[in-house]
Design a protein around this motif. Structure first.
Motif, PDB file in Angstrom:
ATOM      1  N   VAL A  60       0.838  -1.200   0.000  1.00  0.00           N
ATOM      2  CA  VAL A  60       0.000   0.000   0.000  1.00  0.00           C
ATOM      3  C   VAL A  60       0.873   1.251   0.000  1.00  0.00           C
ATOM      4  N   ASP A  61       1.920   1.257   0.832  1.00  0.00           N
ATOM      5  CA  ASP A  61       2.813   2.420   0.915  1.00  0.00           C
ATOM      6  C   ASP A  61       3.483   2.709  -0.424  1.00  0.00           C
ATOM      7  N   LEU A  62       3.964   1.669  -1.091  1.00  0.00           N
ATOM      8  CA  LEU A  62       4.619   1.859  -2.385  1.00  0.00           C
ATOM      9  C   LEU A  62       3.632   2.331  -3.447  1.00  0.00           C
ATOM     10  N   TYR A  63       2.431   1.809  -3.406  1.00  0.00           N
ATOM     11  CA  TYR A  63       1.394   2.250  -4.340  1.00  0.00           C
ATOM     12  C   TYR A  63       1.120   3.740  -4.154  1.00  0.00           C
ATOM     13  N   GLU A  64       0.936   4.145  -2.897  1.00  0.00           N
ATOM     14  CA  GLU A  64       0.664   5.559  -2.600  1.00  0.00           C
ATOM     15  C   GLU A  64       1.834   6.441  -3.017  1.00  0.00           C
ATOM     16  N   ALA A  65       3.053   6.011  -2.731  1.00  0.00           N
ATOM     17  CA  ALA A  65       4.231   6.800  -3.106  1.00  0.00           C
ATOM     18  C   ALA A  65       4.316   6.957  -4.625  1.00  0.00           C
ATOM     19  N   SER A  66       4.042   5.881  -5.356  1.00  0.00           N
ATOM     20  CA  SER A  66       4.129   5.955  -6.819  1.00  0.00           C
ATOM     21  C   SER A  66       3.069   6.885  -7.395  1.00  0.00           C
ATOM     22  N   ARG A  67       1.951   7.035  -6.707  1.00  0.00           N
ATOM     23  CA  ARG A  67       0.899   7.932  -7.165  1.00  0.00           C
ATOM     24  C   ARG A  67       1.249   9.396  -6.909  1.00  0.00           C
ATOM     25  N   HIS A  68       2.057   9.661  -5.889  1.00  0.00           N
ATOM     26  CA  HIS A  68       2.374  11.032  -5.512  1.00  0.00           C
ATOM     27  C   HIS A  68       3.691  11.543  -6.101  1.00  0.00           C
ATOM     28  N   LEU A  69       4.577  10.654  -6.477  1.00  0.00           N
ATOM     29  CA  LEU A  69       5.862  11.080  -7.015  1.00  0.00           C
ATOM     30  C   LEU A  69       5.794  11.123  -8.535  1.00  0.00           C
ATOM     31  N   LYS A  70       6.155  12.244  -9.072  1.00  0.00           N
ATOM     32  CA  LYS A  70       6.171  12.418 -10.525  1.00  0.00           C
ATOM     33  C   LYS A  70       7.603  12.749 -10.953  1.00  0.00           C
ATOM     34  N   ASN A  71       7.857  12.684 -12.235  1.00  0.00           N
ATOM     35  CA  ASN A  71       9.172  13.021 -12.788  1.00  0.00           C
ATOM     36  C   ASN A  71      10.312  12.239 -12.135  1.00  0.00           C
ATOM     37  N   LEU A  72      10.143  10.935 -12.053  1.00  0.00           N
ATOM     38  CA  LEU A  72      11.196  10.093 -11.498  1.00  0.00           C
ATOM     39  C   LEU A  72      12.340   9.962 -12.504  1.00  0.00           C
ATOM     40  N   PRO A  73      13.574   9.859 -12.035  1.00  0.00           N
ATOM     41  CA  PRO A  73      14.696   9.700 -12.966  1.00  0.00           C
ATOM     42  C   PRO A  73      14.650   8.325 -13.626  1.00  0.00           C
ATOM     43  N   HIS A  74      15.247   8.229 -14.795  1.00  0.00           N
ATOM     44  CA  HIS A  74      15.382   6.942 -15.470  1.00  0.00           C
ATOM     45  C   HIS A  74      16.546   6.205 -14.845  1.00  0.00           C
ATOM     46  N   ALA A  75      16.514   4.884 -14.934  1.00  0.00           N
ATOM     47  CA  ALA A  75      17.602   4.078 -14.372  1.00  0.00           C
ATOM     48  C   ALA A  75      18.889   4.321 -15.154  1.00  0.00           C
ATOM     49  N   LEU A  76      19.971   4.397 -14.440  1.00  0.00           N
ATOM     50  CA  LEU A  76      21.278   4.539 -15.078  1.00  0.00           C
ATOM     51  C   LEU A  76      21.672   3.230 -15.730  1.00  0.00           C
ATOM     52  N   SER A  77      22.437   3.322 -16.784  1.00  0.00           N
ATOM     53  CA  SER A  77      22.891   2.124 -17.472  1.00  0.00           C
ATOM     54  C   SER A  77      24.403   2.195 -17.612  1.00  0.00           C
ATOM     55  N   ARG A  78      25.057   1.068 -17.421  1.00  0.00           N
ATOM     56  CA  ARG A  78      26.505   1.018 -17.565  1.00  0.00           C
ATOM     57  C   ARG A  78      26.905   0.704 -19.012  1.00  0.00           C
ATOM     58  N   VAL A  79      25.937   0.378 -19.858  1.00  0.00           N
ATOM     59  CA  VAL A  79      26.228   0.054 -21.244  1.00  0.00           C
ATOM     60  C   VAL A  79      26.844   1.282 -21.927  1.00  0.00           C
ATOM     61  N   GLY A  80      27.976   1.068 -22.539  1.00  0.00           N
ATOM     62  CA  GLY A  80      28.621   2.148 -23.284  1.00  0.00           C
ATOM     63  C   GLY A  80      29.436   3.107 -22.423  1.00  0.00           C
ATOM     64  N   ARG A  81      29.515   2.822 -21.144  1.00  0.00           N
ATOM     65  CA  ARG A  81      30.305   3.677 -20.243  1.00  0.00           C
ATOM     66  C   ARG A  81      31.614   2.998 -19.923  1.00  0.00           C
ATOM     67  N   SER A  82      32.663   3.743 -19.879  1.00  0.00           N
ATOM     68  CA  SER A  82      33.949   3.149 -19.515  1.00  0.00           C
ATOM     69  C   SER A  82      34.081   3.146 -17.998  1.00  0.00           C
TER      70      SER A  82
END
Length: 100
Positions: A77-99
């Motif tokens: 329930v807590d995670l559901y509520e948090a996901s409803r209230h938080l907007k503009n979340l960052p995208h996950a970082l990717s190590r692909v192509g990074r040295s």
């Protein structure tokens, strides 16, 4: 992150529908059995209080479940509520192509 489409069942609703009703218990009878204040049980059943770790341990002992059962229901329930209230979340970082 996986998108939740419906609100998870609250611990209070689980308590009411899956335990109190089938066992024919009132909130007062459960409170007396667990040696806790009726207000605490009533607030959980009516969604005005969250299940804490201490209450999860008491519910588990009194109803023959596990504390994790109650905490997982609360966390859903807590995670559901948090996901409803938080907007503009960052995208996950990717190590692909990074040295390194």
């Amino acid at each position: 992150m996986r998108k939740m489409t419906r609100k998870p069942t609250s611990p209070g609703e689980i308590l009411k529908e899956e335990f109190l009703a089938p066992l024919g218990l009132t909130q007062k009878e459960l409170a007396d059995h667990m040696v806790c204040d009726l207000k605490v049980i009533n607030r959980i059943v009516n969604g005005r209080s969250k299940v804490t770790a201490k209450m999860a341990v008491k519910l588990a002992a009194g109803l023959g479940t596990t504390p994790e059962f109650w905490l997982n229901a609360q966390q859903a329930v807590d995670l559901y509520e948090a996901s409803r209230h938080l907007k503009n979340l960052p995208h996950a970082l990717s190590r692909v192509g990074r040295s390194a």
